[in-house]
Design a protein around this motif. Structure first.
Motif, short mmCIF file in Angstrom:
data_model
loop_
_atom_site.label_atom_id
_atom_site.label_comp_id
_atom_site.label_asym_id
_atom_site.label_seq_id
_atom_site.Cartn_x
_atom_site.Cartn_y
_atom_site.Cartn_z
N UNK A 36 2.44 -24.26 7.33
CA UNK A 36 2.55 -24.17 9.51
C UNK A 36 3.45 -25.96 9.05
N UNK A 37 3.36 -26.20 8.34
CA UNK A 37 4.86 -28.08 8.66
C UNK A 37 6.15 -27.33 8.80
N UNK A 94 -3.93 -18.64 4.09
CA UNK A 94 -2.42 -18.64 4.30
C UNK A 94 -2.32 -16.72 4.90
N UNK A 95 -3.26 -15.78 4.59
CA UNK A 95 -2.80 -14.92 5.06
C UNK A 95 -3.23 -14.40 7.17
N UNK A 96 -4.81 -15.21 7.64
CA UNK A 96 -4.22 -15.49 8.46
C UNK A 96 -3.93 -16.00 9.43
N UNK A 97 -3.52 -17.37 8.52
CA UNK A 97 -2.29 -18.38 9.35
C UNK A 97 -0.70 -16.72 9.80
N UNK A 150 0.17 -16.59 13.23
CA UNK A 150 2.12 -16.34 13.48
C UNK A 150 2.92 -15.66 13.87
N UNK A 151 2.73 -14.58 13.36
CA UNK A 151 3.51 -13.25 13.25
C UNK A 151 4.70 -13.36 12.44
N UNK A 152 4.89 -13.88 11.77
CA UNK A 152 6.16 -14.37 10.80
C UNK A 152 6.13 -13.30 9.44
N UNK A 167 -5.07 -6.82 6.92
CA UNK A 167 -5.89 -8.20 7.69
C UNK A 167 -5.12 -8.25 8.83
N UNK A 168 -3.61 -7.54 9.48
CA UNK A 168 -3.34 -7.52 10.78
C UNK A 168 -2.23 -7.82 10.60
N UNK A 169 -1.04 -8.04 9.37
CA UNK A 169 0.23 -8.45 9.35
C UNK A 169 1.29 -7.11 9.58
#
Length: 287
Positions: free
Chosen positions: A101-102, A123-126, A130-132, A173-175
């Motif tokens: 994130x940083x 990590x995965x939720x982040x 963030x759609x990364x 998970x939504x990725x």
């Protein structure tokens, strides 16, 4: 090129250049440890033709101890901020969501996680939120324990099965499908024979249905090529010719990207593949 453009690239194999901001990485630990030195090295990597600069602050060599979160942040954030500000496409090599994130706030646009999201439950939720773009490697545990887990009946079948399982979990998970890259994890919980078996079957990795990143650069199994039994492998910095050969194999197999230390020679080697492919006859029915 944006990160999305790079993920969609299929006409050539991309080059990801390594910038280790660590005191103990197996290949160049300590050489670029201070931010100013790492930034200079990152500029050199970019100028040499890297499509992506991969900045990492944690060594994953066998037996490496993990730095604290604050130390990992101290290592990578100034480097990412400066290189991204200068226009480089930067990925952050981390297993920690807080660092990811940083790093993204500092300008990174890709997360390269050797644990595939196993090391940090956040990590995965982040990355989903963030759609990364997310690179998930085949992983069986941290450096201190991974070689005890290098046991396979059929390494290709098992790596593909485990990567496919992780792929399904990440997508579940939504990725987004178009943001996922997979990495077979050469050298991670794998012996030299396992690495060679995976290299010999690179085209099979396309069955996973996602872009593939290959990270063979300077690994010990390459340093043993041509060495008499019982002699130690060549030092890491003397393995770039062998690394270039694996990059050519990856390009011939149509893989998305190779992660390397020696960017300049890799770019030249892949240019040979591109030149040959440009002159390849068009298959009947392909017009």
């Amino acid at each position: 090129m944006t990160a999305a453009d790079l993920l969609a690239e299929r006409d050539r194999t991309l080059v990801m250049g390594v910038v280790n901001v660590t005191p103990d990485s197996f290949s160049d630990g300590g050489e670029w440890f201070e931010p100013a030195a790492a930034i200079r090295h990152g500029r050199d990597v970019w100028a040499a033709g890297a499509d992506i600069i991969d900045v990492g602050g944690e060594s994953t060599r066998p037996g490496a101890e993990r730095p604290s979160v604050s130390e990992e942040l101290r290592r990578v954030i100034p480097v990412i901020r400066e290189l991204a500000a200068e226009g480089a496409v930067v990925s952050v090599d981390t297993m920690r969501a807080e660092v990811a994130e940083a790093a993204v706030a500092a300008g990174a646009v890709i997360v390269n996680d050797v644990s595939g999201g196993h090391a940090d439950p956040d990590m995965v939720p982040y990355v989903v939120g963030a759609r990364l773009p997310y690179i998930a490697m085949h992983w069986r545990g941290h450096s201190a324990e991974m070689y005890a887990r290098a046991v396979y009946d059929d390494v290709l079948e098992e790596v593909c099965r485990e990567l496919a399982s992780r792929r399904d979990e990440l997508l579940g998970a939504g990725l987004a499908e178009d943001l996922l890259v997979l990495d077979p994890g050469l050298g991670f919980a794998k012996t030299a024979d396992h690495n060679w078996a995976l290299l010999a079957a690179l085209p099979r990795l396309h069955h996973l249905g996602h872009p593939i990143l290959l990270g063979a650069s300077r690994k010990a199994f390459l340093g043993r090529v041509g060495r008499p039994p019982g002699e130690p492998p060549r030092p890491p910095a003397e393995r770039d010719l062998e690394t270039a050969a694996t990059s050519v194999m990856a390009a011939m197999a149509g893989l998305w990207c190779v992660r390397v230390h020696d960017v300049a020679r890799t770019v030249r080697a892949l240019a040979v593949v591109e030149a040959a492919q440009a002159h390849a006859p068009v298959e009947e029915g392909a017009r």
